[in-house]
Design an enzyme around this catalytic site. Structure first.
Site, PDB file in Angstrom:
ATOM      1  N   ASP A 178      77.886 -37.998 -41.727  1.00 21.81           N
ATOM      2  CA  ASP A 178      78.054 -38.941 -40.634  1.00 21.81           C
ATOM      3  C   ASP A 178      77.778 -40.344 -41.181  1.00 21.81           C
ATOM      4  O   ASP A 178      77.342 -40.520 -42.321  1.00 21.81           O
ATOM      5  CB  ASP A 178      77.170 -38.576 -39.432  1.00 21.81           C
TER       6      ASP A 178
HETATM    7  C1  BGC Z   1      79.241 -40.774 -35.051  1.00 24.25           C
HETATM    8  C2  BGC Z   1      80.335 -39.787 -35.385  1.00 24.25           C
HETATM    9  C3  BGC Z   1      81.598 -40.507 -35.762  1.00 24.25           C
HETATM   10  C4  BGC Z   1      81.324 -41.508 -36.860  1.00 24.25           C
HETATM   11  C5  BGC Z   1      82.553 -42.288 -37.282  1.00 24.25           C
HETATM   12  C6  BGC Z   1      79.116 -41.876 -36.074  1.00 24.25           C
HETATM   13  O1  BGC Z   1      78.260 -42.878 -35.657  1.00 24.25           O
HETATM   14  O2  BGC Z   1      78.013 -40.079 -34.929  1.00 24.25           O
HETATM   15  O3  BGC Z   1      80.537 -38.932 -34.301  1.00 24.25           O
HETATM   16  O4  BGC Z   1      82.579 -39.585 -36.142  1.00 24.25           O
HETATM   17  O5  BGC Z   1      80.356 -42.434 -36.401  1.00 24.25           O
HETATM   18  O6  BGC Z   1      82.936 -43.188 -36.325  1.00 24.25           O
END
Ligand code: BGC
Length: 722
Positions: free
Chosen positions: A269
């Site tokens: 993430d």
């Molecule tokens: C979120 C994810 C997301 C990623 C990319 C993160 O902050 O937890 O769900 O896919 O950002 O945008």
């Protein structure tokens, strides 16, 4: 030197191995790097211009960069201007739609309709691919039982079986039959795992759950995604009992890779590898990079841990070249499976205009199927067709951009149909008066008199209340998930007029509004329904569509009851108001306001004659379960019939109810049918005291109903022979 697009020469047996052999360490690390391109900011770290990094081979993957032309331009840099010509992998959060926005996942879960879940994912993938994208960071498969946690909006709700069915439908929808097809995108099962169990419902907080709960509740949706062939998995930000998921060797390497045999890409993430330092398990980015890579995390999204830390980690012997190569191989293999080496530009097709109309219709269908009718006193709904005057008040009536919900992707703020527009268009004969009354948040009550004025001559008032889209989703937790701002003051004033009041709740979570439910004539949960929100809601209000949505999550009466879910264990002292020393509150009921599965329609569906056979069964085979369903109402409609089990005596206390299947039934007025399930005996097994699956002989109760309200369930028993 081999280039990625080269036609394989007879002596070049394997493109990936050939490339690997030619890559420098920096180029390898580049393939393990994914950065944002400024189009959308979805986290705290913002990178500079990435073009130079791509050209130098330091960046092999991008997120938040979409649009056919923009993708083509940046892809050309990777393919034509880098030493090896390896195409970029471009990912985006196409969670519930790309440009056409479908209902938020929690809302769509309420449809209990796997075909619909798959269809919306398919259309979202087609649109994402038209925008040049090859990967989506979806589906979000986090079971959530605490409405304080804002990300409950993005997921499947509280039940592991529903989450697993959604996983299967969404992976198949996003990826289609062939990942290399020009309209397929790689799906990412996220956030692995137990992210929804955040302590006190606070995002990014620690999850401290038992191994049993992990296995029974949180892992099944990910197992289902892997079984459906998901291309990627994203570990969650949280730690589980002290071990951050981004470095969780037992779950990432041992369970996901070894036990399930997952061979796809693990993408971190946003900045999560670097955050291992703040978690307190790594001294610096070098150690953090080593921990994540050794756990099996292939791509570093938006951090600089791999970019800065992997080379020193290799030099210090914290990682091996073989481990780096294994990750690079998985990334290149995904690019190959996506067909990017054959034709890096295959996505980014000219949109099919005909399909756009059908997609819009699907958004409307998904929207109306997601609406849950919580209450409808005196059958105030559907609205009478001769209605002359209607007031549409409240801050969500005309909240266009909010209708998109938590992940708007490339959906324009101007795109959704508002509740006001949709309803006015559906009631052309009615005079519509509108005033917002109050803002969604804030302490200003000055607009309330104007709203009351709008209601003065109305035959019925539609009171549009709830949250702003940004009040649920990531980092949007609420300790008190009631109506924000001065909305209660507005509602009290409107209710005091004594007119019929229909409340529409736009929300990303169950809201604690029992006072409102007690007084309003009807309450509908309309979540955030996306591009066609207003039309979908109007279809339900007018009766053009008979509501059939069911709550995918228990609706608490009060925040003090959370976490609250139907699958609790029995307790040695179950709640009994007449007995002090039982499991209850002095100041609140233990029952929720509405149970899991609750949702009315216009009319009445009844269940009768639950049968289960054979009465005694061995360890193989299946239990044949049947139940009669009748539409006793005057309209055609649909309901959902749930099949639960209860194992009354087992070596480990089993939940009071466990969902084993559900079926959607459509019936004409007066029509009846028999719903049949063939439940494999294996579905009666559970994890024994040693956490190994066990099938224990004895009595089992099968229960069927239209919700998890235990008093209303029909039951039948079978015995598993010893
Ligand atoms: C979120 C994810 C997301 C990623 C990319 C993160 O902050 O937890 O769900 O896919 O950002 O945008």
């Amino acid at each position: 030197m081999p280039r990625a697009g080269d036609v394989a020469h007879p002596w070049v047996m394997d493109r990936i191995e050939t490339l690997l052999a030619a890559m420098t360490l920096d180029e390898k690390i580049g393939q393990l790097n994914m950065v944002t391109s400024h189009y959308a900011v979805t986290g705290p770290v913002v990178a500079g211009d990435s073009t130079e990094g791509i050209r130098a081979g330091r960046i092999g993957n991008l997120l938040n960069h979409w649009g056919a032309a923009a993708v083509r331009d940046i892809q050309r840099v990777a393919v034509e201007e880098t030493r090896l010509g390896i195409p970029l992998l471009l990912g985006f959060d196409t969670v519930h739609g790309q440009r056409t926005i479908f209902p938020i996942p929690l809302g769509e879960a309420a449809a209990f309709d796997p075909a619909l879940w798959e269809a919306t994912a398919r259309e979202a993938a087609i649109e994402a691919a038209e925008d040049g994208l090859a990967m989506t960071f979806a589906p979000m498969l986090d079971v959530a039982r605490d409405p304080r946690w804002g990300r409950i909006a993005e997921g499947p709700g509280e039940d592991p079986l529903v989450a697993a069915r959604i996983a299967d439908a969404k992976v198949r929808g996003f990826q289609g039959a062939d990942l290399a097809a020009a309209d397929a995108v790689a799906a990412t099962a996220k956030h692995f795992v137990a992210y929804g169990a955040a302590t006190a419902g606070r995002d990014y907080a620690s999850a401290d759950i038992s191994e049993r709960t992990l296995n029974e509740v949180y892992l099944p949706s990910f197992a289902a995604a892997v079984a459906a062939g998901v291309a990627a998995v994203m570990p969650s930000f949280n730690d589980v009992a002290g071990m951050p998921m981004t470095a969780h060797v037992p779950l990432l390497r041992d369970w996901l890779r070894r036990t399930l045999g997952f061979e796809g890409v693990i993408v971190s993430d946003y900045d999560a590898i670097t955050e291992l330092v703040r978690h307190g398990i790594a001294e610096d980015v070098v150690a953090a990079a080593a921990l994540a890579l050794n756990a099996g995390v292939d791509i570093d999204m938006m951090g600089d841990a791999y970019a800065r830390g992997l080379a020193p980690a290799l030099a210090h012997g914290l990682v091996t070249m073989a481990t780096i190569d294994a990750s690079v191989r998985r990334v290149l293999r995904l690019k190959e499976r996506l067909g990017l080496f054959e034709d890096p530009y295959r996505r980014g097709a000219v949109p099919d205009a005909g399909r756009r109309t059908a997609r819009r219709a699907l958004a409307r269908e998904a929207g109306r199927r997601s609406v849950v009718l919580l209450s409808n006193r005196g059958d105030v709904l559907p609205l009478r067709s001769g209605l002359r005057r209607i007031a549409i008040v409240g801050p969500l009536a005309d909240a266009r951009a909010d209708m998109r919900g938590s992940w708007s992707a490339a959906g324009e703020a101007t795109d959704p149909v508002t509740i006001l527009e949709g309803t006015a268009a559906a009631l052309p004969q009615a005079q519509v008066a509108h005033a917002p009354g109050v803002a969604i948040e804030g302490g200003d009550r000055d607009g309330i008199p104007a709203a009351l004025e709008a209601c003065r001559d109305a035959d019925v008032v539609l009171l549009c209340l709830g949250e702003a889209a940004a009040m649920s989703g990531e980092a949007s937790c609420r300790a008190d998930p009631g109506l924000p701002g001065e909305q209660r003051a507005l509602a009290e004033a409107v209710l005091a007029l004594g007119k019929p009041v229909v409340v529409l709740l736009s929300c990303g979570r169950p809201l604690t509004v029992s006072w409102l439910v007690a007084r309003a004539d009807a309450v509908l949960v309309t979540w955030f329904l996306g591009s066609e929100a207003g039309n979908a809601i109007a279809d339900v209000l007018t009766g053009a569509f008979n509501p059939s949505g069911k709550l995918p999550v228990t609706w608490p009466e009060h925040v003090g009851q959370v976490p609250i879910f139907y699958g609790q264990r029995p307790s040695g002292r179950p709640a009994n108001p007449a007995d002090h020393y039982t499991s209850k509150y002095l100041d609140l009921p233990v029952e929720p306001l509405f149970p899991f599965g609750h949702g009315l329609s216009y009319g009445r569906f009844t269940l009768s004659s639950l049968g289960a056979s054979p009465a005694e069964i061995g360890p193989d085979g299946a239990i044949e379960v049947s139940v009669e369903v009748a539409n006793e109402g005057e309209r055609a409609g649909e309901t959902v019939v749930f099949l639960f089990i209860r194992d009354p005596v087992a070596s480990v206390a089993r939940p009071v109810l466990e969902l084993k299947d559900f079926t959607r039934v459509a019936l004409a007025p007066g029509e009846r049918t028999t719903v049949r399930w063939s439940l494999p005996v294996a579905a009666l097994s559970f994890l024994g005291p040693d956490l190994q699956p066990v099938l224990e002989p004895g009595r089992f109760v099968l229960l069927a109903g239209q919700s998890a309200e235990r008093a209303a369930l029909l039951s039948a028993e079978v015995t598993l022979a010893g």
